[in-house]
Enzyme design. Structure first.
Site, PDB file in Angstrom:
ATOM      1  N   CYS A  69      34.662 -20.029  60.770  1.00  0.00           N
ATOM      2  CA  CYS A  69      35.970 -19.510  59.878  1.00  0.00           C
ATOM      3  C   CYS A  69      35.274 -18.809  58.826  1.00  0.00           C
ATOM      4  CB  CYS A  69      36.422 -20.623  59.368  1.00  0.00           C
ATOM      5  SG  CYS A  69      36.928 -21.944  60.518  1.00  0.00           S
ATOM      6  N   HIS A  90      45.445 -18.854  57.509  1.00  0.00           N
ATOM      7  CA  HIS A  90      44.038 -18.987  57.674  1.00  0.00           C
ATOM      8  C   HIS A  90      43.804 -18.213  59.040  1.00  0.00           C
ATOM      9  CE1 HIS A  90      40.077 -20.017  58.092  1.00  0.00           C
ATOM     10  NE2 HIS A  90      40.160 -21.334  58.794  1.00  0.00           N
TER      11      HIS A  90
END
Lengths: 391, 391
Positions: free
Chosen positions: B86, B335
């Site tokens: 991420c 996200h």
């Protein structure tokens, strides 16, 4: 801006190692790299790491970079995982040099790792296609050997290159690999054997294709300020070039050249203020035999279509004017995708310090050439011997 | 060494886009980034690109970086794909700044892309586990929400943090996201709604978890020499920090802090010669509500255990002393793994130029905080407004 130097480099054995992991293989490479630093080297001096892997082999899928640096005792340092297919660690090395030149790191680690022979994952089926273009190559059934077979066919058609020329790549590289204890296929082969092997993707046969390999490699880069403290004989990064190209072969104007290599080479020669004639030893990306022939031409070692002649005349043999793939190359040493780029640099580091298994005579400039996929990316790095005192 | 500046930034809409590809999404982000450059900008000025993606979603598996840069007309430039879960594009941005500071590029592109909602691949099942540790977390059945749930449980146990505190993160971020036309979940939610949502991994409920999102983002970095020609109001990269940590939560001494964030923040504040009290606006990595609370503490916005109070007192609301996640954050804006880091930087760029959808009052310093996995890696970047003339 500081110059960057290689002060240490090492690789694990390349091969098929069912009892090893990507971490244990990297630990071996890292230990060898740190041991090759002339001064006593505290790994805690490493400020940042850039590690290459294609890494879809079912092990640690995300964040394998930090998992690796932690495993070798470098907990907490910034660690970037780079994936540029087979050029992953060529690009990782570029970023490590950039970090040193930018002053982010006094000492940076570049490396790579790949476990390819683990067939417990359903992703191993991807290996031979994953670095090709997905929609029009992989998903339509083109294998990776099939992509390079098309390049070989085109080269034969355009320049009269022969199966014998392709096979001479195997004979030379296996001859070198037989002297390299880290080689995956460390045995010699005869021209007859290399000519008569079973077809993989016509016109490429088994001896024209590199193996599927596990392995790791590591290179330690340092700024000028610390390089000569750490090393009696650091190797200067004289020039860097990198370029992207069309990922799919079908998208390109030419099948007999990899334009990304040409652009990367131009940039590297330009930065180093040398030309191809100054190169004394080279590791080039011979994932398939045709790739080594095309590399000779793209790197300026000869004119287009002349690569077969270079081989026939022994120019790239260890005792020739421009020895190529003294390590055994991808063909004999092996091609653990992410480990290949910094593995090549390890060989050049050893050559320029006089430590290679197949040592060439007094080289000053070395070149390492790493290709991603069939030319979607390429790096060319030039290195210069310093003899410890030329600073 | 030259300073580096952000001269343009943009993101695609974040959401679920079955008719888009990773390339088309990136093209939208890139077009918006180039359009945000004040001077007429020729994309051919971009010398090198660093692109982040986790990218195991069944599309282009290797070499997606060059496939993306080519798609937006940047054929041939060196393109490095970075994967740090991420934090992929947080690290890609770091490398882009390094390339500029090292003199490899006058103008560098950083960005990221991810297609997560394509369920045609058998790899989508990985998404929620791939960034965790493989052997002892993913393969033993721990989901990614499960990892953060353990952090939430520990924080509640140690500091008395409550479900209401977690829910206030959702209420604030959805309130901000409702003003952001690029947000995936661009609607408000009430505290009652956020408290009463179905459990995902106890104590985390649906409103405590970010969505699974498609999207892309792009940031243009320039050297000092060219930044003030390209931009009336470039944003200075004032400080950079990055650190790795244990990939597995179970390996760590603490479940209530992410040590990689603390180390990255220390490095960034140190380089910028400021401290947390100087930050005027921040984007922090709120993949789960507990992550935003922990970030406040790790970034020095408050002492350990005080994050719930900051939320209750409105300190991090848009009109508070230190507005956080004015974009809507990962929770509401979405996200798309690889796109998140440079998406956060896009918001800070717009804030420091007065162009944000939820504009805060006259910010000078902005902070962007990106976490890989549950803390296996983290980047912290600090930015300073220049007002165009402070050079």
């Amino acid at each position: 801006m500081t110059e960057a130097y290689v002060v240490g480099a090492g690789q694990s054995p390349f091969g098929s190692f069912p009892d090893e992991s990507y971490r244990s293989l990297f630990a071996t490479a890292f230990d060898r790299a740190t041991a090759s630093v002339d001064a006593e080297f505290d790994p805690e001096r490493i400020d940042e790491a850039f590690l290459g892997t294609l890494g879809v082999g079912g092990r640690q899928l995300g964040l394998s970079g930090p998992a690796v640096t932690e495993h070798v005792g470098l907990h907490g340092i910034p660690t970037t995982r780079v994936e540029n297919a087979c050029a992953a660690s060529g690009y990782a090395f570029r970023s490590a040099v950039a970090a040193v030149r930018a002053g982010l790191a006094d000492v940076a680690l570049a490396g790579g790792y790949e476990v390819m022979t683990d067939t417990s994952s359903d992703h191993t089926k991807w290996w031979l296609g994953v670095s090709g273009e997905t929609e029009w190559e992989r998903l339509s059934g083109t294998t990776f050997s099939g992509v390079y077979a098309q390049m070989a066919s085109a080269h034969m058609n355009e320049y009269g290159t022969t199966t014998e020329d392709l096979s001479r790549v195997a004979v030379k590289n296996h001859g070198n690999g037989a002297r390299n204890p880290n080689a995956h296929l460390g045995f010699e082969c005869s021209l007859d054997q290399a000519m008569a092997a079973p077809t993989v993707a016509d016109p490429l046969n088994l001896y024209h294709c590199c193996p599927t390999t596990d392995g790791a490699s590591a290179v330690i880069v340092a700024s000028e300020d610390v390089a000569f403290d750490l090393s009696d004989d650091p190797v200067r990064v004289a020039g860097m070039g990198a370029s992207s190209g069309h990922v799919g072969l079908f998208q390109r104007d030419t099948f007999t050249s990899i334009p990304a290599t040409r652009r990367a080479a131009d940039a590297a020669y330009d930065e180093a203020s040398i030309d191809a004639g100054d190169v004394d030893v080279a590791e080039v990306h011979d994932c398939f035999a045709i790739a080594e022939l095309v590399a000779y031409e793209d790197l300026g070692f000869c004119d287009p279509g002349e690569s077969g002649r270079l081989l026939r005349e022994g120019v790239t043999d260890p005792d020739g004017d421009l020895p190529v793939n003294t390590s055994g190359g991808l063909k004999s040493k092996g091609h653990p995708i992410g480990a290949t780029g910094t593995g090549q640099i390890t060989e050049i580091f050893e050559q320029l310090r006089g430590d290679a298994h197949t040592q060439v005579d007094d080289p000053r400039y070395g070149l390492a050439h790493n290709v991603g996929g069939s030319g979607g990316g390429a790096t060319v790095h030039l290195f210069e011997r310093t003899d410890g005192g030329d600073r």
